[in-house]
Design a protein around this motif. Structure first.
Motif: not given
Length: 470
Positions: A146-159, A175-182
């Protein structure tokens, strides 16, 4: 004896309480003990001996509070646990416990009153240290992620391995303006450029075979609605049992890097184009010089001088921030190259507004200036004491075209003959024929009574003289 009689006889023969005691006593996975209401041990099974390290004879008649840590005893955790069990009929216990040898283990237990509450309690405890440590390690790992994924400049995701997203980092949301649900499922594709959707989707098919997802596509930035190029990578999460059905990935902004790459390709193409042109100019200079030279020594001297002029133009181009050369700098560089001190003594006068010549124009004009300067050093104003040289230029608009008009004027020169020389040299050919052909220039070359006059009018782009016509 029938079966019913046999069952009845068996039930009478077996004391159920005795059977239960045997089961409790022989259980080794669970520590089971009974206590009086004040916590004094009244029974202690084999499992309790194994888990806590105390033999039955060491603990019976003593308080079982010794299995609590010093901090828990100080906080009166044993008394609170017995009070809750008496009040609510049950008190669950998840905490660190203390063995006889001083080591700790994570125990999961429950304390309940005996059938007759006045007799005390029964406690069952199981050693869950391995499970607790595993859960703690998982929590620690998740917190690190969580700390890594929210600290680095990249956009992180699970899929999932088909692009069906199960999570997106806060950077993605911002960055995108899309919330988690969207963003869940395939909603994240709403941020991808429409022209890149097919490539984004198709990249998953080879990814399932290679174990790596890779695509470069444009992602819309919410702040200004600009689509920016991103490099997206994902890999399956590996476990001891093999890859899981969940992948983790990052999206890295490469928009500026891609722009530099495109710029580099343009520069390489321009370099190749300019190199071909330069080689053609060198070849033309060699051919013309050879044609006009009487001896090899003459050819060598003149050819070397003309290549030097060409080299000076290229040096100015290399130092320029843009693909243009300041005309004043070009004129002065050529005169300095001929070693004349007239720039400081007043023998030479240079005057004109700032003008930036395109590279192609600067190359041709530089060669013309070289021919004029060479002639002036050998025979003209720079070779005779009374001679003076004036170089001026201005700007003019002719219809829709902007021209820079340069004049080279020598005065005070004793001319060897009247009128133009009968022999047309390389310089004359360059000024009267090559410049009009290459640059659509208008040129005049005159040999008047007191020196040479040369006028060159060259088209220049509006950006080169923008300040003059605002």
């Amino acid at each position: 004896m029938d079966k019913q009689s046999s069952k009845a006889g068996f039930s009478q023969a077996i004391d159920m309480d005795e059977l239960f005691e045997h089961i409790v006593a022989s259980s080794t996975d669970f520590a089971i003990c009974t206590t009086r209401p004040d916590g004094t041990a009244t029974s202690w099974n084999t499992g309790a001996e194994r888990v806590f390290g105390y033999a039955a004879e060491e603990i019976l008649g003593r308080s079982v509070d010794v299995v609590f840590t010093a901090a828990d005893r100080e906080a009166r955790a044993p008394e609170q646990e017995r009070a809750m069990a008496a009040r609510e009929g049950r008190a669950e216990d998840e905490r660190w416990h203390l063995r006889k040898d001083g080591s700790l283990f994570w125990g999961s237990g429950v304390l309940t009153p005996l059938r007759n509450p006045g007799e005390g309690f029964v406690k069952i405890v199981r050693d869950r240290t391995a499970q607790h440590n595993a859960a703690e390690a998982l929590r620690t790992s998740e917190e690190r992620f969580r700390l890594l994924s929210t600290s680095i400049p990249q956009l992180v995701f699970c899929t999932r391995p088909n692009g069906d997203r199960t999570w997106g980092s806060q950077q993605w949301i911002d960055f995108t303006g899309l919330n988690l649900a969207q963003s869940l499922g395939f909603g994240w594709l709403n941020a991808i450029h429409p022209d890149d959707l097919v490539a984004t989707h198709n990249a998953w098919q080879p990814a399932r075979e290679t174990g790596e997802y890779y695509v470069e596509h444009r992602v819309q930035r919410a702040a200004d609605r600009e689509y920016r190029w991103h490099q997206t990578r994902a890999r399956p999460i590996q476990t001891s049992d093999g890859p899981r059905q969940e992948w983790i990935g990052t999206m890295t902004d490469i928009h500026d890097l891609r722009g530099l790459k495109d710029r580099q390709q343009v520069l390489v193409a321009e370099l190749q184009h300019r190199t071909r042109n330069l080689l053609a100019v060198v070849q033309a200079i060699a051919t013309q010089t050879l044609r006009k030279s009487d001896t090899l020594q003459t050819f060598s001297s003149e050819y070397e001088g003309r290549l030097g002029a060409l080299s000076r133009v290229q040096s100015l181009l290399a130092r320029a921030d843009q693909e243009e050369i300041d005309l004043d700098g070009l004129v002065r560089a050529e005169l300095v190259a001929h070693g004349d001190g007239g720039l400081e003594t007043g023998k030479i006068s240079i005057q004109g507004p700032p003008v930036a010549l395109p590279a192609n124009s600067a190359q041709a004009v530089g060669l013309a200036l070289h021919e004029l300067a060479t002639n002036a050093v050998k025979y003209g104003a720079l070779a005779q004491a009374e001679g003076k040289l004036t170089i001026t230029w201005d700007l003019a608009k002719v219809e829709s075209e902007v021209l820079v008009r340069l004049e080279w004027r020598e005065r005070g020169v004793r001319m060897p003959q009247k009128g133009a020389p009968t022999r047309r040299g390389y310089g004359t050919e360059l000024i009267q024929r090559a410049l009009p052909y290459q640059l659509k220039a208008k040129t005049e070359l005159e040999f008047v009574e007191d020196g040479v006059r040369c006028a060159i009018a060259v088209p220049v782009g509006p950006q080169a003289v923008e300040a003059q016509y605002d």
